[in-house]
Design an enzyme around this catalytic site. Sequence first.
Site, mmCIF file in Angstrom:
data_model
loop_
_atom_site.group_PDB
_atom_site.id
_atom_site.type_symbol
_atom_site.label_atom_id
_atom_site.label_comp_id
_atom_site.label_asym_id
_atom_site.label_seq_id
_atom_site.Cartn_x
_atom_site.Cartn_y
_atom_site.Cartn_z
ATOM 1 N N ARG A 125 0.806 -1.233 0.000
ATOM 2 C CA ARG A 125 0.000 0.000 0.000
ATOM 3 C C ARG A 125 0.834 1.276 0.000
ATOM 4 O O ARG A 125 0.392 2.331 0.427
ATOM 5 C CB ARG A 125 -0.979 0.038 1.178
ATOM 6 C CG ARG A 125 -1.964 -1.099 1.177
ATOM 7 C CD ARG A 125 -3.182 -0.775 2.028
ATOM 8 N NE ARG A 125 -4.086 -1.911 2.038
ATOM 9 C CZ ARG A 125 -4.113 -2.820 2.995
ATOM 10 N NH1 ARG A 125 -3.298 -2.704 4.033
ATOM 11 N NH2 ARG A 125 -4.950 -3.816 2.935
ATOM 12 N N LYS A 147 2.066 11.134 -11.211
ATOM 13 C CA LYS A 147 1.180 10.306 -12.037
ATOM 14 C C LYS A 147 1.936 9.026 -12.387
ATOM 15 O O LYS A 147 3.032 9.085 -12.957
ATOM 16 C CB LYS A 147 0.794 11.030 -13.325
ATOM 17 C CG LYS A 147 -0.309 12.051 -13.143
ATOM 18 C CD LYS A 147 -0.797 12.554 -14.499
ATOM 19 C CE LYS A 147 -1.903 13.575 -14.317
ATOM 20 N NZ LYS A 147 -2.317 14.168 -15.610
ATOM 21 N N LYS A 231 5.850 23.202 -13.444
ATOM 22 C CA LYS A 231 5.096 21.975 -13.158
ATOM 23 C C LYS A 231 4.887 21.812 -11.647
ATOM 24 O O LYS A 231 3.803 21.440 -11.187
ATOM 25 C CB LYS A 231 5.790 20.744 -13.745
ATOM 26 C CG LYS A 231 5.052 19.473 -13.376
ATOM 27 C CD LYS A 231 5.041 18.425 -14.417
ATOM 28 C CE LYS A 231 4.016 17.337 -14.033
ATOM 29 N NZ LYS A 231 4.050 16.190 -14.883
ATOM 30 N N HIS A 253 -2.140 17.631 -25.930
ATOM 31 C CA HIS A 253 -2.238 16.190 -25.685
ATOM 32 C C HIS A 253 -3.519 15.565 -26.241
ATOM 33 O O HIS A 253 -3.528 14.376 -26.537
ATOM 34 C CB HIS A 253 -2.120 15.891 -24.189
ATOM 35 C CG HIS A 253 -0.698 15.975 -23.684
ATOM 36 N ND1 HIS A 253 0.037 17.133 -23.720
ATOM 37 C CD2 HIS A 253 0.123 15.026 -23.143
ATOM 38 C CE1 HIS A 253 1.243 16.906 -23.214
ATOM 39 N NE2 HIS A 253 1.324 15.641 -22.859
#
Length: 372
Positions: A125, A147, A231, A253
């Site tokens: 986890r 991500k 970012k 994108h």
Amino acid sequence: MAVIPVALAGRAYEVVIEEGLLARLAEAAAPFLKRYGPQRPVPFVADTNTHRLFAGGIDAHLADHGLAAEWFVVEPGEDAKSWDVLERLCDWLLRLGVTRKDHVIALGGGVVGDLVGFACAVVKRGVGFVQVPTTLLAQVDSSVGGKTAINTRAGKNLIGAFHQPSLVVIDPLVLKTLPDREMRAGYAEVLKYGLLGDAAFFAWLEANGTQVLARAPAALEHAIATSIAMKARIVAEDERETLDRRALLNLGHTFGHALEAETGFSDRLLHGEAVALGMALAARYSARRAEITLADAERVTAAIAAAGLPVSLAALGLACDGAALVAHMRHDKKAEGTTLPFLLLRALGEAYVARDVDLADIACFLDAEMAG
Ligand code: GLY
């Protein structure tokens, strides 16, 4: 050395950027290697290219610091982001006995970073990890922001998790061995930051892009640090992409993803090349909506073309029409019911999320672009 904080409450971390950092990895990542020693090797994941290029040096360097590495090596390319490789990687991490207090090192491009990040998100986890990105694209984009994902039959990056790294170590020197085509593909994401939020940076890239692509140290470090600083700011404001802030990073994108899908996610069009062409299309579509001038759209096209990146849909020679590209877009994970948020430009250096875009109009626009 540039140190850029990613200010996420409870999960704050730093991105450190300096030439030669890979040769000093044990010092750069010292707080995250404390639990390792000669009898307990540091888990490193690489692809066969990064392993061949860097493993020897890293092994010797770690030995100098009383450490050792254990390597898990994948084939280069998107196929490594699969259930099968994920399972083998998770089994390997469990066999090594990693705990939630440990850190795994991801040494590679976006594929290795995404795979390792996702494995670390799910093993016990949540195990820690350190990103050591070795492509320009991974350095300025995928290694920062948490991500992580693998691909499945249903599409790219549809199985994943937000799992932030504990540290990102960027050594621009590793880009010396990066093929020029991949360097250009990563540069597309650098241009993206200028276009989406920093007109002065875009102008700087127009003047200095050649230096960046030639890996001139000062220009390259400035481009990487400026990109990551933006970012990091955006991720800190909107980690999970729920506020239309992080979505700005998807400029180019939506068009790009459709082009990648149509070309089979193959070498015919690398991700960064698809984003480059997607940004040119987004600029021209913004001009079609009279949100920017045609002259500004041409400036965007010129900056992308100057980097040797694709700007013409006609030149791609696709055997499909605009409606087929729109059909690919509908499968995008950002699709909302029957509509799709589009990243468009209000100005050079100001992107926004348009929710009123008529997909039939996009298909007409793409037909016209394909006709040249
Ligand atoms: N690559 C887009 C993002 O990290 O949100």
